[in-house]
Design a protein around this motif. Structure first.
Motif, short mmCIF file in Angstrom:
data_model
loop_
_atom_site.label_atom_id
_atom_site.label_comp_id
_atom_site.label_asym_id
_atom_site.label_seq_id
_atom_site.Cartn_x
_atom_site.Cartn_y
_atom_site.Cartn_z
N UNK A 116 -0.67 -51.02 -25.14
CA UNK A 116 -1.02 -50.11 -24.04
C UNK A 116 -2.18 -49.21 -24.45
N UNK A 117 -2.94 -48.76 -23.51
CA UNK A 117 -4.10 -47.92 -23.81
C UNK A 117 -3.66 -46.60 -24.44
N UNK A 118 -4.60 -45.93 -25.08
CA UNK A 118 -4.29 -44.64 -25.69
C UNK A 118 -3.86 -43.62 -24.64
N UNK A 119 -4.42 -43.73 -23.45
CA UNK A 119 -4.01 -42.81 -22.38
C UNK A 119 -2.53 -42.99 -22.06
N UNK A 131 -0.40 -41.76 -25.20
CA UNK A 131 -0.33 -40.30 -25.34
C UNK A 131 0.56 -39.69 -24.27
N UNK A 132 0.54 -40.26 -23.08
CA UNK A 132 1.43 -39.78 -22.02
C UNK A 132 2.88 -40.13 -22.32
N UNK A 133 3.11 -41.34 -22.82
CA UNK A 133 4.47 -41.78 -23.14
C UNK A 133 5.11 -40.88 -24.18
N UNK A 134 4.35 -40.55 -25.23
CA UNK A 134 4.92 -39.77 -26.34
C UNK A 134 4.64 -38.28 -26.23
N UNK A 135 3.89 -37.88 -25.19
CA UNK A 135 3.59 -36.46 -24.94
C UNK A 135 2.93 -35.82 -26.16
N UNK A 136 1.86 -36.47 -26.66
CA UNK A 136 1.14 -35.96 -27.82
C UNK A 136 -0.35 -36.00 -27.55
N UNK A 137 -1.12 -35.41 -28.46
CA UNK A 137 -2.57 -35.43 -28.34
C UNK A 137 -3.11 -36.76 -28.84
N UNK A 138 -4.37 -37.03 -28.51
CA UNK A 138 -5.02 -38.25 -29.00
C UNK A 138 -5.11 -38.25 -30.52
#
Length: 239
Positions: free
Chosen positions: A27-30, A33-40
């Motif tokens: 999956x894309x980084x976007x 990052x949304x899935x794990x609720x973290x920063x890039x």
């Protein structure tokens, strides 16, 4: 445990269990990052660990792919470098178990040391034969702290790791393995239908969860005919 290591462990498990299949895009980084609720930045640290292990690779302008592993057309290669059980190493085949012994007792000195527990903490002792397509594949002798999760013989008929992941949220993320050859003793010979002294291949393992806790000490023995293992090596730098 640092958050990026938790994400690394979670994605690694999804790769090893074929949720993310070899040769396909992650999956894309976007999305991640949304899935794990973290920063890039945090996600990038996790992806770097996966890349260092050779599990993923990036193609500019295309994305991040799960790296194909060595071809295993026979389905009989057990990876030495990845702490997974028979259910996942042979996931396209019929897996079953014969429970030979199951009880609880107090640990001996070696078990206390390997599991980092006290002498007063009871452990499960499990002996079972694992079968692949109804053929005896390995003989497992497992010691596990009773506090990890309640077990019974019905659970032992299937994947213990699957059960622990669902019931106790325990993920096998790391392991220390010692491998060696030895002649079958009477117990092993009886379990695997071998002659006493027949050659076997053994894997002695301490398994650790995502929090770094030892939750299993085991010795698995394999017949010489089915002792086919693979070790993938990835060099991420030159020395």
């Amino acid at each position: 445990m640092y958050r990026y290591r938790e994400i690394y462990s979670d994605i690694k498990r999804d790769i090893l269990t074929n949720h993310y299949r070899a040769g396909t895009l992650l999956p894309t980084q976007e999305i991640l990052t949304e899935k794990y609720a973290v920063s890039r930045l945090t996600l990038k640290k996790a992806l770097n660990l996966l890349a260092d292990e050779g599990l993923i690779s990036s193609k500019q302008g295309s994305g991040t792919y799960v790296r194909p592993r060595m071809d295993n057309q026979t389905g009989e290669l057990l990876p030495l470098d990845i702490p997974i059980g028979v259910t996942y190493s042979h996931r396209d085949q019929k897996i079953s178990s014969q429970v030979l012994y199951f009880n609880a007792r107090l640990p001996n000195a070696k078990e206390q040391q390997n599991l980092q527990i006290e002498a007063s903490q009871p452990v499960y002792e499990i002996k079972r034969v694992r079968l692949v397509n109804d053929q005896k594949y390995s003989y497992e002798h497992t010691i596990m702290p009773v506090t990890i999760a309640p077990l019974d013989e019905t659970i032992l008929q299937g994947s213990v790791y699957d059960y622990l992941g669902t019931y106790a949220k325990i993920q096998l993320t790391d392991a220390r393995r010692v491998v060696y050859a030895e002649g079958a003793d009477q117990e092993t010979a009886s379990a695997l239908d071998l002659a006493v002294g027949a050659p076997t291949f053994a894997i002695e393992q301490i398994a650790y969860d995502q929090k770094g806790r030892a939750f299993e000490y085991s010795v698995s023995r394999f017949t010489s005919e089915r002792s086919k293992f693979v070790l993938d090596i990835h060099l991420n730098r030159l020395y």
